[in-house]
Design a protein around this motif. Sequence first.
Motif, PDB file in Angstrom:
ATOM      1  N   HIS A   1      -8.367   2.969  13.833  1.00 17.74           N
ATOM      2  CA  HIS A   1      -8.731   2.885  12.423  1.00 17.74           C
ATOM      3  C   HIS A   1      -9.129   1.463  12.052  1.00 17.74           C
ATOM      4  O   HIS A   1      -8.536   0.498  12.546  1.00 17.74           O
ATOM      5  N   LYS A   2     -10.115   1.337  11.175  1.00 12.79           N
ATOM      6  CA  LYS A   2     -10.423   0.043  10.580  1.00 12.79           C
ATOM      7  C   LYS A   2      -9.327  -0.289   9.573  1.00 12.79           C
ATOM      8  O   LYS A   2      -8.882   0.575   8.816  1.00 12.79           O
ATOM      9  N   LEU A   3      -8.912  -1.555   9.532  1.00  9.04           N
ATOM     10  CA  LEU A   3      -7.848  -1.939   8.610  1.00  9.04           C
ATOM     11  C   LEU A   3      -8.254  -1.720   7.156  1.00  9.04           C
ATOM     12  O   LEU A   3      -7.427  -1.339   6.322  1.00  9.04           O
ATOM     13  N   THR A   4      -9.518  -1.927   6.834  1.00  6.50           N
ATOM     14  CA  THR A   4      -9.971  -1.723   5.456  1.00  6.50           C
ATOM     15  C   THR A   4      -9.804  -0.262   5.051  1.00  6.50           C
ATOM     16  O   THR A   4      -9.386   0.039   3.928  1.00  6.50           O
ATOM     17  N   ASP A   5     -10.107   0.662   5.956  1.00  9.59           N
ATOM     18  CA  ASP A   5      -9.927   2.081   5.663  1.00  9.59           C
ATOM     19  C   ASP A   5      -8.455   2.396   5.404  1.00  9.59           C
ATOM     20  O   ASP A   5      -8.119   3.175   4.504  1.00  9.59           O
ATOM     21  N   LEU A   6      -7.567   1.793   6.184  1.00 12.31           N
ATOM     22  CA  LEU A   6      -6.136   2.023   5.987  1.00 12.31           C
ATOM     23  C   LEU A   6      -5.659   1.458   4.655  1.00 12.31           C
ATOM     24  O   LEU A   6      -4.797   2.049   3.993  1.00 12.31           O
ATOM     25  N   LEU A   7      -6.212   0.338   4.243  1.00 12.22           N
ATOM     26  CA  LEU A   7      -5.839  -0.256   2.956  1.00 12.22           C
ATOM     27  C   LEU A   7      -6.295   0.624   1.793  1.00 12.22           C
ATOM     28  O   LEU A   7      -5.561   0.813   0.819  1.00 12.22           O
ATOM     29  N   TYR A   8      -7.512   1.168   1.893  1.00 13.95           N
ATOM     30  CA  TYR A   8      -7.969   2.122   0.880  1.00 13.95           C
ATOM     31  C   TYR A   8      -7.042   3.349   0.845  1.00 13.95           C
ATOM     32  O   TYR A   8      -6.690   3.848  -0.231  1.00 13.95           O
ATOM     33  N   LEU A   9      -6.658   3.825   2.017  1.00 14.47           N
ATOM     34  CA  LEU A   9      -5.778   4.990   2.104  1.00 14.47           C
ATOM     35  C   LEU A   9      -4.415   4.684   1.485  1.00 14.47           C
ATOM     36  O   LEU A   9      -3.837   5.526   0.777  1.00 14.47           O
ATOM     37  N   CYS A  10      -3.924   3.490   1.738  1.00 13.97           N
ATOM     38  CA  CYS A  10      -2.632   3.079   1.195  1.00 13.97           C
ATOM     39  C   CYS A  10      -2.674   3.077  -0.339  1.00 13.97           C
ATOM     40  O   CYS A  10      -1.744   3.561  -0.999  1.00 13.97           O
ATOM     41  N   HIS A  11      -3.742   2.575  -0.905  1.00 16.10           N
ATOM     42  CA  HIS A  11      -3.877   2.553  -2.361  1.00 16.10           C
ATOM     43  C   HIS A  11      -3.936   3.978  -2.916  1.00 16.10           C
ATOM     44  O   HIS A  11      -3.323   4.282  -3.946  1.00 16.10           O
ATOM     45  N   ALA A  12      -4.652   4.856  -2.234  1.00 17.19           N
ATOM     46  CA  ALA A  12      -4.738   6.252  -2.678  1.00 17.19           C
ATOM     47  C   ALA A  12      -3.362   6.915  -2.666  1.00 17.19           C
ATOM     48  O   ALA A  12      -3.020   7.689  -3.579  1.00 17.19           O
ATOM     49  N   HIS A  13      -2.557   6.628  -1.650  1.00 15.29           N
ATOM     50  CA  HIS A  13      -1.200   7.173  -1.593  1.00 15.29           C
ATOM     51  C   HIS A  13      -0.413   6.788  -2.844  1.00 15.29           C
ATOM     52  O   HIS A  13       0.243   7.637  -3.466  1.00 15.29           O
ATOM     53  N   ILE A  14      -0.465   5.516  -3.185  1.00 14.33           N
ATOM     54  CA  ILE A  14       0.292   5.018  -4.337  1.00 14.33           C
ATOM     55  C   ILE A  14      -0.182   5.689  -5.625  1.00 14.33           C
ATOM     56  O   ILE A  14       0.620   6.095  -6.474  1.00 14.33           O
ATOM     57  N   GLN A  15      -1.501   5.813  -5.774  1.00 11.89           N
ATOM     58  CA  GLN A  15      -2.054   6.407  -6.993  1.00 11.89           C
ATOM     59  C   GLN A  15      -1.611   7.855  -7.174  1.00 11.89           C
ATOM     60  O   GLN A  15      -1.437   8.317  -8.306  1.00 11.89           O
ATOM     61  N   TYR A  16      -1.409   8.563  -6.068  1.00 12.82           N
ATOM     62  CA  TYR A  16      -1.009   9.966  -6.149  1.00 12.82           C
ATOM     63  C   TYR A  16       0.495  10.161  -5.960  1.00 12.82           C
ATOM     64  O   TYR A  16       0.966  11.281  -5.774  1.00 12.82           O
ATOM     65  N   GLY A  17       1.242   9.053  -6.008  1.00 10.43           N
ATOM     66  CA  GLY A  17       2.693   9.144  -5.928  1.00 10.43           C
ATOM     67  C   GLY A  17       3.235   9.498  -4.566  1.00 10.43           C
ATOM     68  O   GLY A  17       4.335  10.038  -4.442  1.00 10.43           O
ATOM     69  N   VAL A  18       2.466   9.197  -3.529  1.00  4.99           N
ATOM     70  CA  VAL A  18       2.883   9.490  -2.157  1.00  4.99           C
ATOM     71  C   VAL A  18       3.357   8.196  -1.495  1.00  4.99           C
ATOM     72  O   VAL A  18       2.757   7.137  -1.684  1.00  4.99           O
TER      73      VAL A  18
END
Length: 244
Positions: A47-64
């Motif tokens: 995985h590209k680190l930038t993709d993982l950072l975007y994914l991490c932010h999405a988790h937080i936004q959806y309460g995951v």
Amino acid sequence: MLKVAKFGGSSMADAGQLRKVRDIILADTGRRVVVVSAAGKRNSSDHKLTDLLYLCHAHIQYGVDCTPVFEMITSRYLQIRDDLKLDVDLETEFALLKERLVAKKVSQDELVSRGEYYSAKLMAAFLGFEFVDAADWVKFNMDGTVDKKASYAALKELGGGKSIVIPGFYGVMPNGDIRTFTRGGSDITGALAAAALEAGVYENWTDVSGILMADPRIVDDPQPIPEVTYDELRELSYAGAQVL
């Protein structure tokens, strides 16, 4: 002659790649300004680190809970640091970022910019160069355009005559918020740095040996094209070729 050298994510993917970058930089004393991207893929299944950072932010936004993703990010940078035997305290920065992330006090732009930030911190330590944060000189206007006059003046003051490493991809808004360019924006950071410091050459490095006769993901071991004209490059670009 001053040269600004930009290195993409695949060139920052692991310790071995950083060693290649160091050899390139130290081979030419003119390469005193280095711009880096976030760590990219180490292999096709990575995985590209930038993709993982975007994914991490999405988790937080959806309460995951984003802890598993966040640990994937931090472990990559800690592994690079430890493999290179660098004395860089990343743990404290990771802990502070995680605390702010859980409290939803980190914007998406700021979070995804940390990939470049950590890459530059490690590269600066590895080269023995000074780290110059892009947030201290890449200045956006409120409409999202770059204030070139202010940005150029700031970098001249911070990095003029020095050997420096700069994280690409982001800058700062007038209110102090981090703002990113579009994906691939580290190339823009490199171009701005070259213009600001009146470099003789801006080099945009990639980790492939040249323009190949076929896509190596489809054709095994394609041969490089020994010579190519600008007209041919333009046609390749229109056709979607990325390595030019």
